[in-house]
Motif scaffolding. Sequence first.
Motif, mmCIF file in Angstrom:
data_model
loop_
_atom_site.group_PDB
_atom_site.id
_atom_site.type_symbol
_atom_site.label_atom_id
_atom_site.label_comp_id
_atom_site.label_asym_id
_atom_site.label_seq_id
_atom_site.Cartn_x
_atom_site.Cartn_y
_atom_site.Cartn_z
ATOM 1 N N PRO A 1 0.792 -1.239 0.000
ATOM 2 C CA PRO A 1 0.000 0.000 0.000
ATOM 3 C C PRO A 1 0.817 1.278 0.000
ATOM 4 O O PRO A 1 0.241 2.362 -0.028
ATOM 5 C CB PRO A 1 -0.824 -0.122 1.290
ATOM 6 N N LEU A 2 2.139 1.203 -0.016
ATOM 7 C CA LEU A 2 2.963 2.411 -0.046
ATOM 8 C C LEU A 2 3.370 2.822 -1.460
ATOM 9 O O LEU A 2 4.093 3.803 -1.639
ATOM 10 C CB LEU A 2 4.219 2.211 0.812
ATOM 11 N N LEU A 3 2.877 2.110 -2.479
ATOM 12 C CA LEU A 3 3.283 2.457 -3.843
ATOM 13 C C LEU A 3 2.876 3.876 -4.217
ATOM 14 O O LEU A 3 3.680 4.636 -4.785
ATOM 15 C CB LEU A 3 2.692 1.470 -4.848
ATOM 16 N N ASP A 4 1.633 4.268 -3.954
ATOM 17 C CA ASP A 4 1.193 5.608 -4.352
ATOM 18 C C ASP A 4 2.054 6.689 -3.705
ATOM 19 O O ASP A 4 2.423 7.675 -4.358
ATOM 20 C CB ASP A 4 -0.278 5.822 -3.981
ATOM 21 N N ALA A 5 2.369 6.520 -2.426
ATOM 22 C CA ALA A 5 3.205 7.509 -1.743
ATOM 23 C C ALA A 5 4.597 7.558 -2.355
ATOM 24 O O ALA A 5 5.182 8.638 -2.523
ATOM 25 C CB ALA A 5 3.291 7.183 -0.249
ATOM 26 N N VAL A 6 5.138 6.399 -2.721
ATOM 27 C CA VAL A 6 6.474 6.366 -3.332
ATOM 28 C C VAL A 6 6.456 7.021 -4.711
ATOM 29 O O VAL A 6 7.372 7.780 -5.066
ATOM 30 C CB VAL A 6 6.980 4.913 -3.413
ATOM 31 N N LEU A 7 5.421 6.751 -5.502
ATOM 32 C CA LEU A 7 5.340 7.372 -6.826
ATOM 33 C C LEU A 7 5.230 8.888 -6.711
ATOM 34 O O LEU A 7 5.845 9.633 -7.484
ATOM 35 C CB LEU A 7 4.159 6.800 -7.605
ATOM 36 N N ALA A 8 4.443 9.359 -5.749
ATOM 37 C CA ALA A 8 4.341 10.805 -5.536
ATOM 38 C C ALA A 8 5.676 11.380 -5.068
ATOM 39 O O ALA A 8 6.095 12.461 -5.496
ATOM 40 C CB ALA A 8 3.234 11.113 -4.534
ATOM 41 N N ALA A 9 6.352 10.633 -4.186
ATOM 42 C CA ALA A 9 7.617 11.112 -3.628
ATOM 43 C C ALA A 9 8.723 11.173 -4.667
ATOM 44 O O ALA A 9 9.615 12.029 -4.587
ATOM 45 C CB ALA A 9 8.044 10.195 -2.481
ATOM 46 N N THR A 10 8.692 10.281 -5.650
ATOM 47 C CA THR A 10 9.776 10.202 -6.628
ATOM 48 C C THR A 10 9.442 10.873 -7.954
ATOM 49 O O THR A 10 10.215 10.771 -8.904
ATOM 50 C CB THR A 10 10.151 8.733 -6.887
ATOM 51 N N GLU A 11 8.313 11.562 -8.020
ATOM 52 C CA GLU A 11 7.944 12.266 -9.249
ATOM 53 C C GLU A 11 9.049 13.256 -9.621
ATOM 54 O O GLU A 11 9.446 14.112 -8.817
ATOM 55 C CB GLU A 11 6.623 13.008 -9.054
ATOM 56 N N GLY A 12 9.583 13.107 -10.822
ATOM 57 C CA GLY A 12 10.643 13.996 -11.275
ATOM 58 C C GLY A 12 12.037 13.578 -10.866
ATOM 59 O O GLY A 12 13.016 14.203 -11.298
ATOM 60 N N LEU A 13 12.163 12.550 -10.032
ATOM 61 C CA LEU A 13 13.479 12.040 -9.659
ATOM 62 C C LEU A 13 13.874 10.921 -10.625
ATOM 63 O O LEU A 13 13.038 10.118 -11.043
ATOM 64 C CB LEU A 13 13.467 11.489 -8.228
ATOM 65 N N ASP A 14 15.155 10.846 -10.940
ATOM 66 C CA ASP A 14 15.628 9.871 -11.929
ATOM 67 C C ASP A 14 15.928 8.537 -11.255
ATOM 68 O O ASP A 14 17.065 8.053 -11.249
ATOM 69 C CB ASP A 14 16.867 10.421 -12.629
ATOM 70 N N VAL A 15 14.892 7.933 -10.651
ATOM 71 C CA VAL A 15 15.064 6.643 -9.986
ATOM 72 C C VAL A 15 14.068 5.639 -10.553
ATOM 73 O O VAL A 15 12.971 6.010 -10.982
ATOM 74 C CB VAL A 15 14.873 6.752 -8.452
ATOM 75 N N ALA A 16 14.457 4.381 -10.544
ATOM 76 C CA ALA A 16 13.552 3.296 -10.916
ATOM 77 C C ALA A 16 12.684 2.942 -9.715
ATOM 78 O O ALA A 16 13.144 2.988 -8.575
ATOM 79 C CB ALA A 16 14.346 2.073 -11.366
ATOM 80 N N VAL A 17 11.430 2.607 -9.982
ATOM 81 C CA VAL A 17 10.520 2.177 -8.919
ATOM 82 C C VAL A 17 10.034 0.766 -9.235
ATOM 83 O O VAL A 17 9.487 0.506 -10.302
ATOM 84 C CB VAL A 17 9.316 3.129 -8.776
#
Length: 318
Positions: free
Chosen positions: A192-208
């Motif tokens: 359930p933490l995927l949405d928070a991680v996607l929001a947190a990494t928006e614009g960052l050059d990292v793989a999720v």
Amino acid sequence: METMRDRFAPVVTRLLDEDPRVAVVLAEIGTDAFTEAVRRHPDRVVNVGIREQLLVGAAAGMALTGLRPVVHTFASFLVERPFEQVKLDLGHQDAGAVLVSAAASFDWPAGGYTHMAPGDVALLDTLDGWTVHVPGHPDEAETLVRHAVAAGDDKVYVRLSLQANAHPLPVDGERLRTVREGRAGVVVAVGPLLDAVLAATEGLDVAVLYATTVRPFDAAALRRATEAAGTDVVLVEPYLAGTSVAAANDALSDVPHRVLGLGVGRRELRRYGRLEEHVAAHGLDARSLRERIGAFTGAGAPLRPRPPSTVPDRAMAH
């Protein structure tokens, strides 16, 4: 929105109809949801009362007779309180069962620390042979419960939560799923933490990468991701911080790498608060995650510092 637990009882009731091996074992909690199942299958739905050790022991006995028991209560009463029975009645006897928990790490803060179980997955890690599913959406929970029941006589733990992502993804009960590509590090978001991680990494050059099955850990997928994105790895888990760090280290043992484990802290928060406030207090909200992931990977500047999150001074949990 329908919760994972709302979906659980109807799915298992249908499984009772479909498979004569399936049985359900309860300990008072959740019995109302199985009223129809009791009417249709009174010989395969058992409520042992508030006796969690018996809950697991009875399930092990059923498994030894050839049934496939699905065992359900809050995580703290399913894994922590009857841990000796999980270890011996199931593990030592090599008896399989599907343990399906509710309340996750802190879904019901007003219940106090007795109803919180951030250490459940770490505790199961001390035992051999457990598969652990952590769905992030009710649709995924249904798929993974069905997968667990169909998994022969294996020992499977399915961790249900009130926290959920807005949309489901296809899950297969085995592999990590690549959600976003990048070149400056790998972030593994659990359930359930995927949405928070996607929001947190928006614009960052990292793989999720997205994980709904954390044991066995998909080492091959992590290795493939690090070949393209580098070997800085951040694990974001909805339970005890660092639970999967050893698994990630093992996956990358032959290459230089760094691993940061984010999750629920060990410090007990002694105020009720709300679920969202506990998430923020443990640094699992999108803003906190962006600061910590960005600082670790160097993929982007952290956001402006803010005062530490706290749970408001409400009624004491005990």
